[in-house]
Scaffold this motif. Structure first.
Motif, PDB file in Angstrom:
ATOM      1  N   ALA A   7     -31.485 -18.740  28.867  1.00 56.97           N
ATOM      2  CA  ALA A   7     -32.651 -19.445  28.179  1.00 56.97           C
ATOM      3  C   ALA A   7     -32.693 -18.897  26.846  1.00 56.97           C
ATOM      4  O   ALA A   7     -33.737 -20.222  25.700  1.00 56.97           O
ATOM      5  N   LYS A   8     -32.258 -18.165  26.221  1.00 54.66           N
ATOM      6  CA  LYS A   8     -31.762 -17.416  25.158  1.00 54.66           C
ATOM      7  C   LYS A   8     -31.480 -18.748  23.850  1.00 54.66           C
ATOM      8  O   LYS A   8     -31.432 -19.200  23.092  1.00 54.66           O
ATOM      9  N   TRP A   9     -29.816 -18.922  25.013  1.00 56.14           N
ATOM     10  CA  TRP A   9     -29.020 -20.119  24.285  1.00 56.14           C
ATOM     11  C   TRP A   9     -30.053 -21.702  23.606  1.00 56.14           C
ATOM     12  O   TRP A   9     -29.912 -21.936  22.881  1.00 56.14           O
ATOM     13  N   GLY A  29     -32.858 -14.694  11.945  1.00 55.93           N
ATOM     14  CA  GLY A  29     -33.487 -13.036  12.046  1.00 55.93           C
ATOM     15  C   GLY A  29     -32.316 -12.542  13.144  1.00 55.93           C
ATOM     16  O   GLY A  29     -31.664 -13.080  13.365  1.00 55.93           O
ATOM     17  N   SER A  30     -33.331 -11.740  14.138  1.00 56.07           N
ATOM     18  CA  SER A  30     -32.253 -10.545  14.313  1.00 56.07           C
ATOM     19  C   SER A  30     -32.383 -10.902  16.286  1.00 56.07           C
ATOM     20  O   SER A  30     -33.502 -10.887  16.628  1.00 56.07           O
ATOM     21  N   GLY A  31     -30.844 -10.466  16.671  1.00 58.51           N
ATOM     22  CA  GLY A  31     -30.929  -9.779  18.207  1.00 58.51           C
ATOM     23  C   GLY A  31     -30.473 -11.850  18.526  1.00 58.51           C
ATOM     24  O   GLY A  31     -30.105 -12.184  18.323  1.00 58.51           O
ATOM     25  N   THR A  32     -30.498 -10.967  20.270  1.00 60.60           N
ATOM     26  CA  THR A  32     -29.234 -12.224  20.960  1.00 60.60           C
ATOM     27  C   THR A  32     -29.438 -13.388  20.978  1.00 60.60           C
ATOM     28  O   THR A  32     -28.703 -14.234  20.592  1.00 60.60           O
ATOM     29  N   THR A  33     -31.300 -13.620  20.605  1.00 56.08           N
ATOM     30  CA  THR A  33     -31.660 -14.979  21.034  1.00 56.08           C
ATOM     31  C   THR A  33     -31.151 -16.175  19.642  1.00 56.08           C
ATOM     32  O   THR A  33     -30.708 -16.169  19.317  1.00 56.08           O
ATOM     33  N   SER A  34     -31.545 -15.073  18.232  1.00 50.14           N
ATOM     34  CA  SER A  34     -31.806 -15.650  16.461  1.00 50.14           C
ATOM     35  C   SER A  34     -30.086 -15.273  16.511  1.00 50.14           C
ATOM     36  O   SER A  34     -29.730 -16.680  15.855  1.00 50.14           O
ATOM     37  N   ALA A  87     -38.598 -11.818  19.501  1.00 54.41           N
ATOM     38  CA  ALA A  87     -39.639 -10.957  19.782  1.00 54.41           C
ATOM     39  C   ALA A  87     -38.924 -10.385  20.529  1.00 54.41           C
ATOM     40  O   ALA A  87     -38.495 -11.356  21.470  1.00 54.41           O
ATOM     41  N   ASP A  88     -39.849  -9.346  21.010  1.00 54.85           N
ATOM     42  CA  ASP A  88     -39.289  -9.201  22.513  1.00 54.85           C
ATOM     43  C   ASP A  88     -40.647  -8.974  23.398  1.00 54.85           C
ATOM     44  O   ASP A  88     -40.523  -9.373  24.772  1.00 54.85           O
ATOM     45  N   GLU A  89     -41.983  -9.261  22.491  1.00 52.38           N
ATOM     46  CA  GLU A  89     -43.156 -10.267  23.484  1.00 52.38           C
ATOM     47  C   GLU A  89     -43.929 -10.812  22.513  1.00 52.38           C
ATOM     48  O   GLU A  89     -43.944 -10.467  21.149  1.00 52.38           O
ATOM     49  N   ILE A  97     -44.291  -8.290  19.612  1.00 49.84           N
ATOM     50  CA  ILE A  97     -43.830  -6.609  19.041  1.00 49.84           C
ATOM     51  C   ILE A  97     -43.197  -6.830  19.307  1.00 49.84           C
ATOM     52  O   ILE A  97     -42.070  -7.593  20.004  1.00 49.84           O
ATOM     53  N   LYS A  98     -42.336  -6.467  18.350  1.00 50.98           N
ATOM     54  CA  LYS A  98     -40.675  -7.086  17.598  1.00 50.98           C
ATOM     55  C   LYS A  98     -40.454  -5.452  17.646  1.00 50.98           C
ATOM     56  O   LYS A  98     -40.998  -4.494  17.114  1.00 50.98           O
ATOM     57  N   GLY A  99     -38.522  -5.578  17.139  1.00 53.17           N
ATOM     58  CA  GLY A  99     -38.860  -4.001  16.634  1.00 53.17           C
ATOM     59  C   GLY A  99     -36.893  -3.647  17.461  1.00 53.17           C
ATOM     60  O   GLY A  99     -36.602  -2.785  17.549  1.00 53.17           O
ATOM     61  N   GLY A 100     -37.192  -4.497  19.267  1.00 53.07           N
ATOM     62  CA  GLY A 100     -36.300  -3.890  19.988  1.00 53.07           C
ATOM     63  C   GLY A 100     -34.759  -3.829  19.823  1.00 53.07           C
ATOM     64  O   GLY A 100     -33.921  -2.769  20.284  1.00 53.07           O
ATOM     65  N   GLY A 101     -34.562  -5.002  18.845  1.00 47.86           N
ATOM     66  CA  GLY A 101     -33.207  -4.253  18.141  1.00 47.86           C
ATOM     67  C   GLY A 101     -33.322  -3.140  16.804  1.00 47.86           C
ATOM     68  O   GLY A 101     -32.198  -3.491  15.992  1.00 47.86           O
ATOM     69  N   ALA A 102     -34.612  -2.338  16.758  1.00 49.72           N
ATOM     70  CA  ALA A 102     -34.277  -1.684  14.931  1.00 49.72           C
ATOM     71  C   ALA A 102     -34.581  -2.720  14.117  1.00 49.72           C
ATOM     72  O   ALA A 102     -33.958  -1.616  12.655  1.00 49.72           O
ATOM     73  N   TRP A 106     -36.591  -5.415   7.420  1.00 45.82           N
ATOM     74  CA  TRP A 106     -36.110  -6.040   7.511  1.00 45.82           C
ATOM     75  C   TRP A 106     -36.545  -7.825   7.833  1.00 45.82           C
ATOM     76  O   TRP A 106     -37.228  -8.848   7.527  1.00 45.82           O
ATOM     77  N   GLU A 107     -37.163  -7.454   9.294  1.00 42.51           N
ATOM     78  CA  GLU A 107     -37.264  -9.102   9.403  1.00 42.51           C
ATOM     79  C   GLU A 107     -39.267  -9.448   9.133  1.00 42.51           C
ATOM     80  O   GLU A 107     -39.215 -10.396   8.578  1.00 42.51           O
ATOM     81  N   ARG A 108     -39.964  -8.088   9.463  1.00 42.94           N
ATOM     82  CA  ARG A 108     -40.832  -8.027   8.477  1.00 42.94           C
ATOM     83  C   ARG A 108     -41.019  -9.261   7.073  1.00 42.94           C
ATOM     84  O   ARG A 108     -41.733  -8.747   6.468  1.00 42.94           O
ATOM     85  N   GLY A 124     -39.546 -15.109  29.732  1.00 37.70           N
ATOM     86  CA  GLY A 124     -39.331 -13.347  29.618  1.00 37.70           C
ATOM     87  C   GLY A 124     -40.741 -12.833  28.744  1.00 37.70           C
ATOM     88  O   GLY A 124     -41.418 -11.863  29.142  1.00 37.70           O
ATOM     89  N   LYS A 125     -39.855 -13.077  27.437  1.00 34.95           N
ATOM     90  CA  LYS A 125     -41.085 -12.614  26.550  1.00 34.95           C
ATOM     91  C   LYS A 125     -41.979 -13.076  26.560  1.00 34.95           C
ATOM     92  O   LYS A 125     -42.690 -12.422  25.906  1.00 34.95           O
ATOM     93  N   ALA A 126     -42.864 -14.322  26.819  1.00 35.73           N
ATOM     94  CA  ALA A 126     -43.665 -14.777  27.252  1.00 35.73           C
ATOM     95  C   ALA A 126     -44.799 -13.952  28.016  1.00 35.73           C
ATOM     96  O   ALA A 126     -44.945 -14.089  29.200  1.00 35.73           O
TER      97      ALA A 126
END
Ligand code: DER
Length: 233
Positions: A7-9, A29-34, A87-89, A97-102, A106-108, A124-126
């Motif tokens: 789903a992320k891919w 962006g940052s995180g596995t989906t980005s 995003a996380d949610e 809500i963002k920041g799960g990846g800390a 910089w994202e903001r 799952g994030k929606a």
């Protein structure tokens, strides 16, 4: 799970055809989906796409270098055309809500310097209401317990009494962000008024940024486990 990875891919790769054009200045962006997006962008660049990117974390910077996405800075290019980030949610109004990846600070900054922000998530994030995911709050290291106490007092005053606050740990010690700060996660469970909370948290001395991104995402690409996706305004 494989379902979530697919789903992320799906979200991270669909965004290329849907949004990316020659000549664009992009926020990465940052995180596995980005990171699926950045890898797909690297392939598009190898096939002739002409873009530059500004990374939202050292980890995204390193991946962009690895896959051949040309990097620049806001100082160099000024405003960006589009930021693609996870995003996380994300709720029906597009508040996140963002920041799960800390990486939220910089994202903001990158999102704030972009004409448009598109969010890429697995389904799952929606969510209907933000808050089940603990809200990341970036705080300076100096006297962080005093800042944490001030956060608790603000939350009490906003109708969130007795919220559990935890300093994020990593490898047996406190996590330190790319900007050298700590992250305090607020286990709010449910956030009735994300805009009110977002407007007040950063006023607390010692708070650098919080993970409520309200009114920033223009559209969201939602990936599904079967490899399909849909795009919502
Ligand atoms: O930290 C962030 O804001 C990231 O976007 C993150 O929350 C999303 O990470 P994921 O794509 O690995 O779930």
């Amino acid at each position: 799970s494989n379902e979530q990875d697919r789903a992320k891919w799906a979200a991270g790769t669909a965004v290329i055809d849907a949004y990316i054009r020659d000549g664009m200045k992009l926020g990465l962006g940052s995180g596995t989906t980005s990171h699926w997006f950045v890898r797909a962008l690297g392939e598009a660049v190898a096939n002739g796409l002409d873009v530059v990117g500004v990374p939202t974390s050292t980890s995204t910077r390193d991946l962009a270098l690895e896959v051949g996405v040309p990097l620049t800075t806001l100082a160099e290019v000024g405003k960006l055309d589009l930021t693609v980030d996870g995003a996380d949610e994300i709720d029906p109004a597009g508040h996140m809500i963002k920041g799960g990846g800390a990486c939220l600070l910089w994202e903001r900054i990158i999102a704030d310097n972009s004409a448009k922000m598109v969010c890429v998530v697995d389904e799952g994030k929606a969510v209907d209401q933000l808050g089940k995911f603990p809200l990341p709050i970036e705080v300076v290291q100096f006297e962080w317990q005093a800042t944490e106490r001030a956060i608790a007092e603000l939350l009490d005053s906003l109708g969130h009494p007795g919220v559990k606050l935890t300093r994020r740990e990593k490898d047996g010690g406190p996590l330190v962000t790319d900007s050298g700060n700590f992250i305090v996660d607020a286990h709010l469970e449910a956030i009735k008024d994300p805009i009110a909370l977002d407007s007040q948290l950063n006023w607390i001395p010692g708070v650098v940024e919080n993970g409520l991104f309200t009114g920033i995402a223009a559209e969201v690409v939602i990936g599904r486990g079967d490899g399909s996706h849909d795009i919502r305004d």
